[in-house]
Scaffold this motif. Structure first.
Motif, PDB file in Angstrom:
ATOM      1  N   LEU A  51       0.157 -16.931  -0.126  1.00 28.68           N
ATOM      2  CA  LEU A  51       1.484 -17.489  -0.420  1.00 28.68           C
ATOM      3  C   LEU A  51       1.812 -17.348  -1.902  1.00 28.68           C
ATOM      4  N   THR A  52       0.776 -17.269  -2.746  1.00 32.41           N
ATOM      5  CA  THR A  52       1.027 -17.070  -4.181  1.00 32.41           C
ATOM      6  C   THR A  52       1.631 -15.688  -4.422  1.00 32.41           C
ATOM      7  N   VAL A  53       1.283 -14.733  -3.563  1.00 32.26           N
ATOM      8  CA  VAL A  53       1.856 -13.383  -3.653  1.00 32.26           C
ATOM      9  C   VAL A  53       3.285 -13.404  -3.099  1.00 32.26           C
ATOM     10  N   VAL A  54       3.466 -14.113  -1.991  1.00 32.48           N
ATOM     11  CA  VAL A  54       4.800 -14.237  -1.390  1.00 32.48           C
ATOM     12  C   VAL A  54       5.769 -14.908  -2.373  1.00 32.48           C
ATOM     13  N   LYS A  55       5.279 -15.905  -3.096  1.00 33.54           N
ATOM     14  CA  LYS A  55       6.136 -16.601  -4.074  1.00 33.54           C
ATOM     15  C   LYS A  55       6.712 -15.597  -5.074  1.00 33.54           C
ATOM     16  N   GLU A  56       5.860 -14.711  -5.543  1.00 34.03           N
ATOM     17  CA  GLU A  56       6.285 -13.690  -6.503  1.00 34.03           C
ATOM     18  C   GLU A  56       7.215 -12.676  -5.813  1.00 34.03           C
ATOM     19  N   ALA A  57       6.931 -12.363  -4.543  1.00 32.70           N
ATOM     20  CA  ALA A  57       7.788 -11.420  -3.796  1.00 32.70           C
ATOM     21  C   ALA A  57       9.193 -12.008  -3.603  1.00 32.70           C
ATOM     22  N   PRO A 112       2.770   2.447   3.993  1.00 35.17           N
ATOM     23  CA  PRO A 112       2.062   2.126   2.741  1.00 35.17           C
ATOM     24  C   PRO A 112       1.270   0.816   2.865  1.00 35.17           C
ATOM     25  N   VAL A 113       0.060   0.806   2.313  1.00 34.55           N
ATOM     26  CA  VAL A 113      -0.799  -0.384   2.315  1.00 34.55           C
ATOM     27  C   VAL A 113      -1.185  -0.686   0.870  1.00 34.55           C
ATOM     28  N   VAL A 114      -1.000  -1.935   0.456  1.00 34.87           N
ATOM     29  CA  VAL A 114      -1.269  -2.322  -0.931  1.00 34.87           C
ATOM     30  C   VAL A 114      -2.308  -3.437  -0.957  1.00 34.87           C
ATOM     31  N   GLY A 115      -3.282  -3.318  -1.858  1.00 33.80           N
ATOM     32  CA  GLY A 115      -4.267  -4.378  -2.050  1.00 33.80           C
ATOM     33  C   GLY A 115      -4.026  -5.076  -3.369  1.00 33.80           C
ATOM     34  N   VAL A 116      -4.802  -6.140  -3.634  1.00 36.87           N
ATOM     35  CA  VAL A 116      -4.538  -6.941  -4.834  1.00 36.87           C
ATOM     36  C   VAL A 116      -5.487  -6.661  -6.002  1.00 36.87           C
ATOM     37  N   ILE A 117      -6.505  -5.824  -5.793  1.00 32.74           N
ATOM     38  CA  ILE A 117      -7.520  -5.676  -6.850  1.00 32.74           C
ATOM     39  C   ILE A 117      -7.105  -4.721  -7.974  1.00 32.74           C
ATOM     40  N   LEU A 118      -6.643  -3.532  -7.629  1.00 31.36           N
ATOM     41  CA  LEU A 118      -6.262  -2.570  -8.672  1.00 31.36           C
ATOM     42  C   LEU A 118      -5.179  -3.097  -9.615  1.00 31.36           C
ATOM     43  N   PRO A 119      -4.100  -3.695  -9.079  1.00 29.00           N
ATOM     44  CA  PRO A 119      -3.083  -4.220  -9.997  1.00 29.00           C
ATOM     45  C   PRO A 119      -3.637  -5.285 -10.943  1.00 29.00           C
ATOM     46  N   GLY A 120      -4.541  -6.136 -10.444  1.00 25.70           N
ATOM     47  CA  GLY A 120      -5.150  -7.171 -11.278  1.00 25.70           C
ATOM     48  C   GLY A 120      -6.027  -6.574 -12.362  1.00 25.70           C
ATOM     49  N   VAL A 131       2.873  -7.512  -6.709  1.00 28.12           N
ATOM     50  CA  VAL A 131       4.274  -7.407  -6.274  1.00 28.12           C
ATOM     51  C   VAL A 131       5.017  -6.340  -7.075  1.00 28.12           C
ATOM     52  N   GLY A 132       4.641  -6.156  -8.344  1.00 28.21           N
ATOM     53  CA  GLY A 132       5.223  -5.074  -9.144  1.00 28.21           C
ATOM     54  C   GLY A 132       4.945  -3.721  -8.502  1.00 28.21           C
ATOM     55  N   GLU A 133       3.730  -3.576  -7.989  1.00 30.14           N
ATOM     56  CA  GLU A 133       3.348  -2.330  -7.309  1.00 30.14           C
ATOM     57  C   GLU A 133       4.121  -2.154  -5.995  1.00 30.14           C
TER      58      GLU A 133
END
Length: 269
Positions: free
Chosen positions: A17-23, A92-100, A212-214
């Motif tokens: 939900l922390t990702v959704v908040k930013e989305a 497209p599939v996006v993960g959270v590690i590379l952007p971090g 979310v930027g990605e």
């Protein structure tokens, strides 16, 4: 593929939900579907094969909802399942590690980066690998924080118990003199004020928010962004656990009225 199709978000529980908040902030026109596997949370201590199996179950549920992009809003699942799922899906599939990792490399001045995450994420070494791909200069100090996710999932992330647990857990990082700390689990931003207070003058990186930027960039790249059309965007939330607890946390965190639906993904707990 229609641009109106939703973006799907999956997580082991409420952390995504922390990702959704930013989305919701960055991509207000997009239709969103979220699934949190709260019944089987946390994923961190589970074997990789089981995390992959659960991640596929969530992915298949969302594919039935005709999503146009999948965001694995869970660091543990990203660490072990992203590559396999990316390879097999036509979207497209996006993960959270590379952007971090990318944001941490950009933010650090002293080249001393801390990473906190679940046992599964830390054991995988995924952040160290991702940071090393960007730079060989940085020293990375990783710490598993297994007690953090249960605090968030039980809606106690503002309690005095949370303060005590966070302070005790982060003690080993305090003397490492990191100037940047990656919140390598999407549950952790709910503990952000406490983590910041314990760590002092350290830059915190929210890997979910960076993701979310990605997502935004990929929507443009694949020309699948949903542009404003005066229709109210659709938001759907699903959980495998208690809808009451999920709604409480989601309403508090997202500041919008939520009524999650309960689903059963089958399989073992």
């Amino acid at each position: 593929m229609s641009n109106e199709q939703p973006i799907g978000f999956i997580d082991s529980g409420v952390g995504g939900l922390t990702v959704v908040k930013e989305a919701l902030r960055q991509l207000p026109n997009e239709n969103i579907i979220y699934l949190g596997d709260t019944a089987r949370c946390p994923y961190g201590p589970r074997p990789a094969e089981q995390v992959i199996e659960f991640t596929w179950q969530m992915t298949n549920f969302l594919l039935d909802k005709k999503i146009k992009m999948l965001v694995i809003a869970c660091n543990t699942a990203t660490a072990v399942a992203l590559e396999e799922i990316k390879e097999k899906l036509p979207i497209p599939v996006v993960g959270v590690i590379l952007p971090g990792a990318r944001a941490a490399v950009k933010a650090t001045k002293s080249q001393r980066i801390g990473v906190i995450g679940t046992q599964g994420t830390i054991k995988s070494g995924a952040y160290e690998k991702a940071i090393r791909l960007k730079t060989s200069k940085s020293d990375v100090f990783s710490l598993a924080c297994p007690k953090f996710v249960p605090i968030v999932e039980s809606n106690e992330y503002r309690s005095s118990v949370a303060k005590k647990i966070v302070a005790e857990t982060l003690l080993p990082l305090k003397n490492k003199q990191v100037d940047t700390l990656v919140l390598g689990c999407t549950h952790y931003p709910l503990l952000r004020p406490i983590i910041q207070n314990v760590m002092g003058n350290v830059r915190l990186i929210d890997s979910g928010a960076e993701t979310v930027g990605e997502v935004s960039m990929l929507l443009d790249y694949f020309d699948i962004a949903h542009l404003s059309d005066n229709k109210k965007p659709q938001r759907a939330f699903y959980t495998t656990g208690s809808t009451r607890l999920f709604d409480e946390i989601a309403n508090d965190w997202l500041d919008i009225e939520i009524a999650a639906k309960h689903i059963d993904l089958g399989g073992k707990n």
